[in-house]
Design an enzyme around this catalytic site. Structure first.
Site, PDB file in Angstrom:
ATOM      1  N   GLU A  83       6.966  67.184  60.162  1.00  0.00           N
ATOM      2  CA  GLU A  83       6.871  67.576  61.444  1.00  0.00           C
ATOM      3  C   GLU A  83       5.845  65.951  61.586  1.00  0.00           C
ATOM      4  O   GLU A  83       5.248  66.458  61.089  1.00  0.00           O
ATOM      5  CB  GLU A  83       7.567  68.076  62.725  1.00  0.00           C
ATOM      6  CG  GLU A  83       7.263  67.701  63.864  1.00  0.00           C
ATOM      7  CD  GLU A  83       7.112  68.320  64.647  1.00  0.00           C
ATOM      8  OE1 GLU A  83       6.820  68.654  65.900  1.00  0.00           O
ATOM      9  OE2 GLU A  83       7.893  69.441  64.611  1.00  0.00           O
ATOM     10  N   LYS A 261       6.264  77.447  69.951  1.00  0.00           N
ATOM     11  CA  LYS A 261       6.748  76.697  68.682  1.00  0.00           C
ATOM     12  C   LYS A 261       5.472  75.905  68.192  1.00  0.00           C
ATOM     13  O   LYS A 261       5.834  75.625  66.976  1.00  0.00           O
ATOM     14  CB  LYS A 261       8.131  75.616  69.091  1.00  0.00           C
ATOM     15  CG  LYS A 261       9.033  74.679  68.161  1.00  0.00           C
ATOM     16  CD  LYS A 261       8.181  73.494  67.877  1.00  0.00           C
ATOM     17  CE  LYS A 261       8.621  73.090  66.945  1.00  0.00           C
ATOM     18  NZ  LYS A 261       8.410  71.692  66.669  1.00  0.00           N
ATOM     19  N   ASP A 277       5.815  83.568  52.982  1.00  0.00           N
ATOM     20  CA  ASP A 277       7.140  84.251  54.116  1.00  0.00           C
ATOM     21  C   ASP A 277       7.196  83.520  55.487  1.00  0.00           C
ATOM     22  O   ASP A 277       6.853  84.240  56.320  1.00  0.00           O
ATOM     23  CB  ASP A 277       7.880  85.691  53.660  1.00  0.00           C
ATOM     24  CG  ASP A 277       8.819  85.671  54.611  1.00  0.00           C
ATOM     25  OD1 ASP A 277       9.562  84.702  54.468  1.00  0.00           O
ATOM     26  OD2 ASP A 277       9.785  86.524  54.042  1.00  0.00           O
ATOM     27  N   HIS A 376       2.980  61.887  69.986  1.00  0.00           N
ATOM     28  CA  HIS A 376       3.868  62.115  68.828  1.00  0.00           C
ATOM     29  C   HIS A 376       4.820  60.582  68.079  1.00  0.00           C
ATOM     30  O   HIS A 376       5.372  60.496  66.952  1.00  0.00           O
ATOM     31  CB  HIS A 376       4.779  63.105  69.259  1.00  0.00           C
ATOM     32  CG  HIS A 376       5.520  63.859  68.264  1.00  0.00           C
ATOM     33  ND1 HIS A 376       5.533  64.819  67.915  1.00  0.00           N
ATOM     34  CD2 HIS A 376       7.330  63.510  68.182  1.00  0.00           C
ATOM     35  CE1 HIS A 376       6.387  65.029  66.918  1.00  0.00           C
ATOM     36  NE2 HIS A 376       7.660  64.516  67.091  1.00  0.00           N
TER      37      HIS A 376
END
Length: 424
Positions: A83, A261, A277, A376
């Protein structure tokens, strides 16, 4: 030369020169991070031993976040993510946090839990008490399974027993609470649960069924806090707006899901880079985000301190390790650990949590000011420009047009690129 996380002009260097600068800043030999080069990273032969039916290796961009100070120590942070803007955003937030000393972190002991589900107990309340009476016996039996862990100061610390009512009846569920030291701990606690299950069921008066760890690692918490300078953020109004945005995430599950998130954008990137993990960490984080009242809420908190600056805090489970698993097998993960310079799983967990807070601050600040798209999209535009075939020399001009015209789309990028080339 002392370690530093400040590397001005890093983005302007070639990839090879970046690696050299990063290694120099971290005080390590450049060879320690040679595996950052895909040619020296995970090969298919090793991948074939890591999973079943291996047919290839997926590359994920690995960047390095700068400017981090954690507990007074400069840290360069490897982040594996696809991202755009994640690495830059974390680095910028860390730069603001530096003005007031960076991030302060702490953590609880590295205790993981395994559950033993016991079904068919006629007297569940009495069965629970019988298991607690047998605490020492069950702890000894569990610790016999991993004498090396006990030798290093770990092992079962306690046993808890819960009664869980379900549509199929009442289950007696025994929890082994295990100090796993510098491991993530899944294999150790699962082995212990398997070993004690039959005896626990006999004592409780039922039959054992599930014997496995829980990823709700609420006994293994990491915390990070930082003060973000009001002027560096954009002034008192920006601080107030960030607090309003964060307050909505605390109160509204729809906002909290995206808010969290943003935290995990940073956390998962470091977890992945270090061979840990990601699914276990994400599961633990999101389960921790459910309040005692049953509301899914924000993992972080932002408030104004006495000087008018923004104080941010983050606390969540962080089950990561330095021994076992891909961390000790994957060459790039080993290089990432070398770059970080962490010596214990707790140190790694705390750095990761600091990155999560930095990432969160960057996202909320963008939302509370210019909106998330401006920064972004400028980075996303670079991906679009490359996708349509722009060369390295052509990318800046294509990106500038896409952002200025607010049309960050592949079809428009093709048009811009064609126009650019027609004028050459």
């Amino acid at each position: 030369m002392p370690r530093t996380s400040r590397i001005p002009g890093l983005r302007d260097l070639s990839v090879e020169d970046r690696r050299t600068s990063i290694a120099r800043a971290a005080g390590i030999d450049p060879g320690s991070i040679a595996a950052f080069d895909p040619a020296h990273g995970l090969r298919i032969g090793l991948a074939d031993h890591m999973i079943e039916n291996a047919a290839g290796v997926l590359g994920v961009p690995l960047g390095v976040a700068t400017n981090f100070v954690v507990n007074g120590v400069d840290v360069l942070v490897p982040m594996a993510t696809e991202e755009a803007s994640v690495v830059a955003a974390a680095s910028n937030s860390a730069k603001i946090a530096r003005l007031h000393g960076g991030f302060t972190t702490s953590s609880t002991a590295p205790v993981m839990q395994a559950q033993v589900q016991i079904v068919g107990v006629a007297d569940p309340e009495a069965g629970r008490v019988r298991l607690l009476e047998a605490r020492d016996e069950l702890i000894a039996l569990a610790n016999e399974q991993d004498p090396k862990l006990v030798e290093f100061g770990g092992g079962v610390r306690d046993i808890a027993v819960r009664l869980v009512s379900s549509r199929a009846g009442v289950y007696v569920v025994a929890h082994l609470q295990v100090d796993v030291r510098d491991a993530m701990g899944a294999n150790a606690v699962n082995t212990m649960a398997e070993a004690v299950a039959a005896r626990a069921a006999e004592i409780a008066g039922g039959t054992s069924l599930l014997r496995i760890l829980t990823n709700k690692a609420d006994l293994r918490l990491s915390r990070a806090r930082a003060v973000f300078d009001a002027d560096a953020l954009g002034g008192p109004e920006v601080v107030t707006n960030i607090i309003h945005a964060a307050a909505l995430a605390e109160a509204d599950p729809y906002r909290a899901a995206t808010h969290n998130k943003g935290i995990m954008n940073g956390i998962s990137a470091v977890v992945l880079a270090t061979g840990n993990d990601t699914r276990a960490v994400e599961a633990g984080a999101h389960s921790h985000a459910v309040s005692p009242a049953g509301l899914y809420t924000s993992l972080s908190r932002f408030e104004k301190d006495a000087d008018g600056n923004l104080a941010g805090t983050l606390e969540l489970p962080m089950p990561v390790g330095l021994v076992g698993g891909a961390t000790k097998v994957h060459p790039t993960a080993q290089a990432a650990i070398a770059l970080l310079g962490v010596r214990t799983a707790a140190e790694l967990a705390e750095v990761i949590t600091a990155v999560g807070l930095a990432q969160n601050l960057a996202a909320v600040r963008a939302l509370a000011t210019e909106g998330i798209q401006r920064g972004h999209m400028s980075l996303h535009a670079r991906n679009i420009a490359s996708t349509v075939g722009a060369t390295a020399a052509e990318v800046p001009a294509v990106v500038a047009r896409l952002v200025t015209d607010r049309k960050v789309r592949a079809d428009y990028a093709e048009q811009v690129l064609a126009e650019l080339r027609s004028r050459q």
